[in-house]
Design a protein around this motif. Structure first.
Motif, PDB file in Angstrom:
ATOM      1  N   LEU A 107       0.825  -1.207   0.000  1.00  0.00           N
ATOM      2  CA  LEU A 107       0.000   0.000   0.000  1.00  0.00           C
ATOM      3  C   LEU A 107       0.862   1.262   0.000  1.00  0.00           C
ATOM      4  N   ASN A 125      -1.740   4.144   0.828  1.00  0.00           N
ATOM      5  CA  ASN A 125      -2.860   4.131  -0.103  1.00  0.00           C
ATOM      6  C   ASN A 125      -4.050   3.372   0.471  1.00  0.00           C
ATOM      7  N   ARG A 127      -6.550   0.670   1.184  1.00  0.00           N
ATOM      8  CA  ARG A 127      -6.359  -0.785   1.072  1.00  0.00           C
ATOM      9  C   ARG A 127      -7.250  -1.387  -0.007  1.00  0.00           C
ATOM     10  N   SER A 130      -5.972  -0.409  -3.550  1.00  0.00           N
ATOM     11  CA  SER A 130      -4.741  -1.115  -3.909  1.00  0.00           C
ATOM     12  C   SER A 130      -4.988  -2.604  -4.122  1.00  0.00           C
TER      13      SER A 130
END
Length: 281
Positions: A107, A125, A127, A130
């Motif tokens: 992430l 990022n 979760r 991603s």
């Protein structure tokens, strides 16, 4: 097949690593990392007539190093990672290896020198975003791999306590059994699970879950294992013991095991291979 990983030979080429280890009559290698080599494909073709070879994660090494991450939201890193995976799949197909394995995504986007060490805190990022894009990319790569008769395998990530403390959350994909199930069940039939038991030991200690239960949960569906040991705090690629914790919990009927052991003399690596053969076969 029990492979010996070349991952511990970061400062030499895979050819030199094979030459060193083959003096002990080791003839199956999982190629991982090492120095960039502009004649990789030609060398792979030549070596494949005498050795069993499998390609893993950051292999072949890029001329300009980067962190391979199929879960990234950075378009430049994504493009490099997808292209790298396609090259690895092509190479595996040409030498009729049959496998290409890689780590689940992150992430975050670590720096090259942070891998295996403490990663400095940075933006994490989303979760779900991603994870979704990782699964999408893996499935597209799987279609490509199927056309080349290559099976893909995703390896569980390792979450150390120091990185968990730094981020105050898990910045990696596929660390626990819930997310492992979710990702593997969302990819097609040509994508399998590679369990790194050393990654698992550290992650289980960090997040306080049972590593043994994880191994048992995936015992019938796992496709491959990476084998090494550690103290449960860091992934140190230590030697295997006859009493190592995982032996009674792994599937011993697979076609793929790899010894990820670092800083060993070739003669000791041979002894480790013999121990693994005794425990598995």
């Amino acid at each position: 097949m029990i492979y010996v990983s070349t991952g511990g030979y970061k400062d030499i080429s895979f050819i030199d690593a094979i030459q060193i280890l083959s003096k002990e009559n080791i003839n199956a290698f999982e190629l991982s990392g090492g120095l960039y080599n502009k004649t990789t494909l030609e060398d792979l073709i030549s070596l494949s007539s005498n050795y069993s070879l499998a390609l893993h994660n950051y292999f072949p090494p890029a001329k300009d190093p980067f962190v391979f991450n199929l879960g990234t939201l950075n378009e430049s890193i994504a493009s490099k990672s997808i292209e790298h995976a396609k090259i690895a799949i092509e190479h595996a197909s040409i030498i009729k290896s049959g496998y290409y394995s890689f780590h689940a995504g992150y992430l975050i986007d670590p720096m090259v020198d942070e891998l295996g060490n403490k990663i400095s805190k940075r933006f994490i990022n989303d979760r779900n975003q991603s994870k979704s894009i990782f699964i999408e990319r893996v499935n597209k790569l799987s279609e490509f791999a199927k056309s080349k008769n290559v099976k893909l395998m995703i390896e569980n990530n390792v979450l150390s306590s120091k990185n968990f403390q730094e981020f105050q959350e898990n910045p990696l994909l596929m660390v626990d059994s819930k997310e492992t199930n979710e990702i593997i069940n969302s990819t097609d039939e040509n994508v399998g699970l590679l369990i790194d038991v050393a990654h698992l030991k550290v992650s289980a200690n960090t997040l306080n879950f049972s590593a043994e239960d994880y191994l048992e949960e995936f015992r019938d569906s796992v496709c491959a294992y990476h084998l090494s040991d550690n103290d449960g705090l860091e992934d140190t690629n230590n030697i295997l013991l006859d009493s190592s914790w995982f032996w009674n919990h792994i599937n011993t009927s697979l076609n793929y095991y790899s010894l990820e052991l670092y800083n060993l003399e070739p003669s000791v690596m041979k002894q480790q291979l013999e121990l693994a053969e005794k425990k598995i076969y």
